[in-house]
Design a protein around this motif. Structure first.
Motif, PDB file in Angstrom:
ATOM      1  N   ALA A 317      84.601  48.259  33.440  1.00 56.46           N
ATOM      2  CA  ALA A 317      85.512  48.054  34.396  1.00 56.46           C
ATOM      3  C   ALA A 317      86.670  47.395  34.412  1.00 56.46           C
ATOM      4  O   ALA A 317      87.672  47.449  34.759  1.00 56.46           O
ATOM      5  CB  ALA A 317      84.463  47.497  35.622  1.00 56.46           C
ATOM      6  N   THR A 318      86.477  46.094  33.455  1.00 52.93           N
ATOM      7  CA  THR A 318      87.557  45.347  33.342  1.00 52.93           C
ATOM      8  C   THR A 318      88.707  46.204  32.646  1.00 52.93           C
ATOM      9  O   THR A 318      90.005  45.949  32.899  1.00 52.93           O
ATOM     10  CB  THR A 318      87.043  43.999  32.484  1.00 52.93           C
ATOM     11  N   LEU A 319      88.499  46.675  31.557  1.00 45.12           N
ATOM     12  CA  LEU A 319      89.322  47.694  30.964  1.00 45.12           C
ATOM     13  C   LEU A 319      90.121  48.805  31.964  1.00 45.12           C
ATOM     14  O   LEU A 319      91.125  49.019  31.830  1.00 45.12           O
ATOM     15  CB  LEU A 319      88.805  48.438  29.727  1.00 45.12           C
ATOM     16  N   SER A 320      88.850  49.489  32.636  1.00 52.33           N
ATOM     17  CA  SER A 320      89.622  50.483  33.595  1.00 52.33           C
ATOM     18  C   SER A 320      90.613  49.994  34.711  1.00 52.33           C
ATOM     19  O   SER A 320      91.587  50.577  35.088  1.00 52.33           O
ATOM     20  CB  SER A 320      88.213  50.919  34.265  1.00 52.33           C
ATOM     21  N   ALA A 321      90.242  48.659  35.112  1.00 48.91           N
ATOM     22  CA  ALA A 321      91.318  47.889  36.040  1.00 48.91           C
ATOM     23  C   ALA A 321      92.670  47.809  35.229  1.00 48.91           C
ATOM     24  O   ALA A 321      93.819  47.601  35.999  1.00 48.91           O
ATOM     25  CB  ALA A 321      90.485  46.659  36.202  1.00 48.91           C
ATOM     26  N   GLN A 322      92.723  47.791  33.953  1.00 50.44           N
ATOM     27  CA  GLN A 322      94.044  47.512  33.262  1.00 50.44           C
ATOM     28  C   GLN A 322      94.514  49.000  32.971  1.00 50.44           C
ATOM     29  O   GLN A 322      95.439  49.344  32.219  1.00 50.44           O
ATOM     30  CB  GLN A 322      93.642  46.947  32.134  1.00 50.44           C
ATOM     31  N   GLY A 323      93.957  50.044  33.459  1.00 52.22           N
ATOM     32  CA  GLY A 323      94.435  51.554  33.034  1.00 52.22           C
ATOM     33  C   GLY A 323      93.812  51.839  31.825  1.00 52.22           C
ATOM     34  O   GLY A 323      94.693  52.813  31.069  1.00 52.22           O
ATOM     35  N   ILE A 324      92.828  51.398  31.308  1.00 51.77           N
ATOM     36  CA  ILE A 324      92.384  51.540  29.736  1.00 51.77           C
ATOM     37  C   ILE A 324      91.056  52.357  30.048  1.00 51.77           C
ATOM     38  O   ILE A 324      90.096  51.830  30.325  1.00 51.77           O
ATOM     39  CB  ILE A 324      92.565  50.445  28.933  1.00 51.77           C
ATOM     40  N   LYS A 325      91.010  53.601  29.179  1.00 50.40           N
ATOM     41  CA  LYS A 325      89.826  54.233  29.165  1.00 50.40           C
ATOM     42  C   LYS A 325      88.672  53.744  27.958  1.00 50.40           C
ATOM     43  O   LYS A 325      89.380  53.368  26.979  1.00 50.40           O
ATOM     44  CB  LYS A 325      89.990  55.660  28.929  1.00 50.40           C
ATOM     45  N   THR A 326      87.440  53.989  28.176  1.00 47.50           N
ATOM     46  CA  THR A 326      86.581  53.348  27.021  1.00 47.50           C
ATOM     47  C   THR A 326      85.845  54.942  26.425  1.00 47.50           C
ATOM     48  O   THR A 326      85.348  55.651  27.280  1.00 47.50           O
ATOM     49  CB  THR A 326      85.426  52.362  27.581  1.00 47.50           C
ATOM     50  N   ILE A 327      85.693  55.073  25.390  1.00 44.93           N
ATOM     51  CA  ILE A 327      85.146  56.038  24.702  1.00 44.93           C
ATOM     52  C   ILE A 327      84.090  55.590  23.664  1.00 44.93           C
ATOM     53  O   ILE A 327      84.361  54.481  22.869  1.00 44.93           O
ATOM     54  CB  ILE A 327      86.462  56.921  23.701  1.00 44.93           C
ATOM     55  N   VAL A 328      82.945  56.259  23.239  1.00 46.34           N
ATOM     56  CA  VAL A 328      82.154  55.404  22.371  1.00 46.34           C
ATOM     57  C   VAL A 328      81.597  56.848  21.672  1.00 46.34           C
ATOM     58  O   VAL A 328      81.825  57.973  21.987  1.00 46.34           O
ATOM     59  CB  VAL A 328      80.773  54.972  23.277  1.00 46.34           C
ATOM     60  N   ILE A 329      81.173  56.608  20.397  1.00 46.05           N
ATOM     61  CA  ILE A 329      80.724  57.378  19.490  1.00 46.05           C
ATOM     62  C   ILE A 329      79.415  57.848  19.845  1.00 46.05           C
ATOM     63  O   ILE A 329      78.458  56.999  20.189  1.00 46.05           O
ATOM     64  CB  ILE A 329      80.850  56.827  18.031  1.00 46.05           C
ATOM     65  N   THR A 330      78.908  59.136  19.420  1.00 48.22           N
ATOM     66  CA  THR A 330      77.490  59.471  19.346  1.00 48.22           C
ATOM     67  C   THR A 330      77.415  60.364  18.013  1.00 48.22           C
ATOM     68  O   THR A 330      78.226  61.032  17.726  1.00 48.22           O
ATOM     69  CB  THR A 330      77.104  60.362  20.583  1.00 48.22           C
ATOM     70  N   GLU A 331      76.119  60.427  17.581  1.00 46.71           N
ATOM     71  CA  GLU A 331      75.727  61.130  16.428  1.00 46.71           C
ATOM     72  C   GLU A 331      74.494  62.241  16.805  1.00 46.71           C
ATOM     73  O   GLU A 331      73.818  61.951  17.826  1.00 46.71           O
ATOM     74  CB  GLU A 331      75.578  60.606  15.076  1.00 46.71           C
ATOM     75  N   PRO A 332      74.466  63.278  16.022  1.00 46.39           N
ATOM     76  CA  PRO A 332      73.268  64.409  16.393  1.00 46.39           C
ATOM     77  C   PRO A 332      72.181  63.931  15.548  1.00 46.39           C
ATOM     78  O   PRO A 332      71.541  65.061  15.293  1.00 46.39           O
ATOM     79  CB  PRO A 332      73.931  65.417  15.978  1.00 46.39           C
TER      80      PRO A 332
END
Length: 798
Positions: A317-332
């Protein structure tokens, strides 16, 4: 992967077909959109799709054909036109493409008009053997096979069709993360082998004038597309395999990314460094430490490691308030040491052995199984994981190791959608494709009003229709690693994967920081589809953690990337509408060599020549036909000449074609702040060009169905000159108003203007505020866009 020996691969060729089948009964019929031939237990079906594409499928009539993964799901066949027919053959027409099918041996000859393109001269449909052979003409050049580093013309190579990681590659590779069972010919046709199994693509290696697809099973089918130009060819082929859904505009911005951020505090401190240095950034990507403290032993946890990330929702939420998106890694993969192993066993999430038990094996990260992304039980479970992340505010998903990196041939997958099961080697090359489909459908269902952002390392023909953003894997952090990147992106882009990009700066290895290499890679990154520095973190990949001079040059490169957003995003819309890639080979221009990979077109107006060697003071550059202008210096060059170009560490060579329009904006820090209310359009005039035009696309950057529902705008810029007079027409079609400026202050900057104009007329009124700069030879004119059409007339003294 399983090696396929030519001695064991049985082809039904002209002679053997006759001996095998001449004694059998045979028949054929032509329905509205397909031709069906039957002889004994074999059936050949030829279907027309869209314009200019035929599909050939051969299978045993007592078995269900293996499913198609290359074709998009909702596709309608086209009516067939019978051109001629006799007792030996039948000739069919679809668009510009003709197919002449012979009844005796099932040869298929393909023509565009009177020009013969190729002939399907053989096929195989045995139990563990699928394949086709095609003829090649003597001077024909062929690209294809997906990610390889072999040179643009792949003729003379035999390549594994098996997605496989190549860690730390540099200037040569015959097998990489994302193979494509497809080729594009210099004769302007594409053949795509619609087969998901482990196989081989031989382009004149075993037999000099023969193209050969082989596999260990799966579907015996291919798509054949032909057209009159390369752009039309790509458009026709992607009509069948699908096009990229328009990505959210923020995906074209700068990413903060590394292997990897180890705590919530480190994530926030990194973003703050970008803010302090006034370097634009739109997203941050978290590698595997978000769910585990160590590299090994934790794959499959897929929930936040709360000691180092105590409040992930607050961080997001803190990042989003600055206009920054969060992406995370996943593996199969779900390791037997992970927190979810018993869950995986209980819910039957894993690919199994022949006895139906989870198939366990060892690889770098630990003892594991692979999630069966084809099985509806696993699809539902994996979608639930992504639902949780979406609810927490994660804006994009990064799928890694999706070849999959380790995949036993004897793994059993349940293809729930088709009611069948398949071995690992039969579906290996579509594992990443199916995974991307799973995530795409989850994102569309969970966030129907948001464009999905899905990074995947591997896939198949047509995976772009699930919004995939592929990258070129774990490239070595070296000049050799940089030198291979243009070839990789071009080869993928012409077959539909237009967002293929590299880890800027290089990922693997590197003992010390090389500022020249780093800056050259970032300068190239300005003109690749996605701008994402990423690397092992013993040398920080983010520019903000380096010396002042590196930070300054990186800031300039990233600012330029953002200034070019109108041009780049317009290309993104064009790609979704037509399939045309953002990075385009020079052979799109008829004067350029098919094998060139040192330069490329960036859209229709720019030519980019990355500097990929250290200490370069002078670079030899071959320009295609026409007149070109140095983007940074304004110098004019005649094409078809070889330049000894004086280089500078401040920029790489970028050229603008005479007659081109290039839209830009002032620098800004976040894509959420992007606006075209103040739009600057640069035009490059030259006496050699008396007419030119450019269509600019724009929308709100967010709406999911904007293109399908016509919620976007176009502005057509046209130029013509005659008798010391220049005429510009600017015509805007505003299909939607929401999120788009009703009026726009357009500034037209004309380059290479040799003298001040005598008169400037805007919509019939004398314009007195234009500015001519003699030293720069530029003329700047303000055009307030308060109506849909404007006419600008510029008169010069005779």
């Amino acid at each position: 992967m399983r090696k396929i020996h030519r001695s064991s691969f049985l082809y039904i060729l002209v002679s053997s077909v006759w001996l095998l089948l001449s004694s059998c009964s045979h028949s054929y019929r032509v329905d509205e959109s397909l031709l069906v031939l039957q002889r004994g237990q074999l059936q050949l079906t030829l279907t027309a799709y869209q314009d200019d594409t035929f599909e050939v499928l051969i299978h045993s009539i007592d078995q269900q054909p293996f499913p198609s993964f290359a074709k998009k799901e909702q596709i309608e066949s086209q009516p067939l036109v019978v051109v001629e027919q006799d007792h030996q053959s039948i000739t069919l027409l679809n668009g510009v493409l003709k197919a002449k099918v012979y009844f005796d041996d099932w040869r298929v000859e393909y023509f565009r008009g009177k020009e013969k393109l190729t002939t399907q001269i053989g096929f195989s449909v045995k139990e563990r053997q699928r394949g086709f052979k095609f003829s090649l003409s003597e001077k024909e050049q062929i690209l294809g096979g997906g990610q390889r580093i072999l040179g643009m013309d792949r003729r003379g190579h035999r390549m594994p069709l098996y997605n496989r990681a190549h860690y730390g590659y540099t200037t040569e590779s015959n097998q990489m993360y994302y193979s494509l069972p497809a080729v594009m010919s210099s004769k302007k046709y594409v053949i795509g082998f619609d087969n998901s199994a482990s196989g081989v693509l031989d382009i004149g290696k075993a037999e000099p004038n023969t193209l050969e697809f082989e596999s260990v099973g799966g579907r015996a089918s291919y798509l054949m597309t032909a057209q009159e130009t390369y752009p039309k060819l790509i458009e026709s082929f992607t009509q069948v395999v699908g096009r990229q859904p328009l990505p959210a505009r923020w995906t074209l911005g700068n990413f903060a990314s590394r292997f990897g951020y180890r705590s919530q505090q480190q994530v926030l401190e990194t973003v703050e460094k970008f803010n302090q240095e006034s370097i634009p950034v739109d997203a941050i990507i978290l590698d595997l430490f978000w769910f585990g403290k160590d590299i090994k032993g934790h794959l499959g946890n897929l929930s936040w490691e709360r000691d180092n990330f105590p409040e992930p929702e607050k961080m997001i939420a803190t990042l989003s308030a600055q206009g920054i998106k969060t992406i995370v890694i996943t593996e199969p993969f779900i390791l037997s040491s992970s927190k979810r192993w018993q869950e995986a066993v209980d819910h039957q999430l894993c690919a199994t052995d022949a006895a139906g038990q989870p198939l366990r094996f060892d690889f770098y990260f630990g003892n594991t199984c692979v999630i069966d992304v084809f099985n509806q039980k696993a699809i539902d479970w994996f979608s639930g994981i992504y639902n949780e992340l979406t609810e927490q505010g994660i804006a994009g998903q990064w799928g890694d190791l999706g070849e999959p990196e380790v995949h036993p041939d004897n793994a059993i997958h349940q293809l729930s959608e088709y009611g069948i099961h398949a071995r690992g080697d039969e579906v290996h090359n579509v594992f990443g494709h199916q995974w991307a489909k799973l995530v795409y459908q989850q994102q569309r269902e969970k966030r129907p009003n948001t464009r999905p952002m899905i990074m995947m390392r591997s896939g198949f023909l047509g995976t772009q229709r699930y919004g995939i953003i592929p990258w070129t894997g774990d490239v070595d952090r070296s000049w050799g690693g940089l030198q291979s990147q243009v070839e990789l992106s071009l080869q993928m882009g012409v077959l539909g994967l237009a967002y293929t990009h590299s880890d800027l700066g290089g990922f693997a290895g590197g003992e010390t920081f090389d500022p020249e290499l780093y800056i050259r890679w970032l300068q190239y990154g300005v003109f690749q589809p996605v701008f994402r520095p990423h690397a092992q973190d013993h040398i920080p990949p983010e520019p903000v953690f380096h010396d002042r001079e590196t930070i300054r040059r990186a800031r300039e490169a990233i600012n330029l990337r953002y200034q070019l957003t109108p041009y780049v995003y317009s290309m993104a819309i064009e790609n979704s509408l037509t399939g045309l890639p953002l990075m385009r080979p020079l052979f799109f221009d008829t004067s350029a060599s098919f094998n060139r990979k040192d330069s490329y077109f960036w859209g229709e107006s720019m030519l980019i020549h990355p500097i990929a060697r250290p200490g370069v003071k002078k670079e030899r550059i071959e320009l295609p036909s026409g007149v070109w202008f140095d983007f940074f210096k304004g110098e004019r060059f005649d094409g078809t000449n070889t330049l000894d170009y004086q280089t500078s560490i401040e920029s790489i060579p970028v050229f603008i074609k005479a007659g081109s329009f290039v839209p830009m904006v002032a620098p800004f820090q976040r894509m959420q702040d992007y606006s075209t209310e103040q739009l600057q359009v640069h035009f490059y005039a030259d006496e050699s060009v008396s007419r030119s035009s450019y269509r600019w696309y724009h929308d709100d950057g967010m709406g999911v169905d904007n293109l399908a529902k016509d919620r976007f705008e176009t502005t057509d810029f046209t130029f013509s000159s005659s008798d010391q007079q220049w005429l510009f027409s600017i015509e805007r079609e505003l299909r939607a108003s929401e999120g788009l400026p009703k009026t726009r202050q357009l500034t037209l900057v004309l380059h290479n203007v040799q003298a001040a104009p005598a008169k400037v007329m805007l919509d019939g009124q004398l314009q007195t505020t234009s500015v001519y700069q003699k030293a720069q030879r530029t003329l700047t004119i303000k055009v307030p866009q308060q109506q849909t059409k404007h006419q600008l007339t510029i008169q010069f003294l005779k």
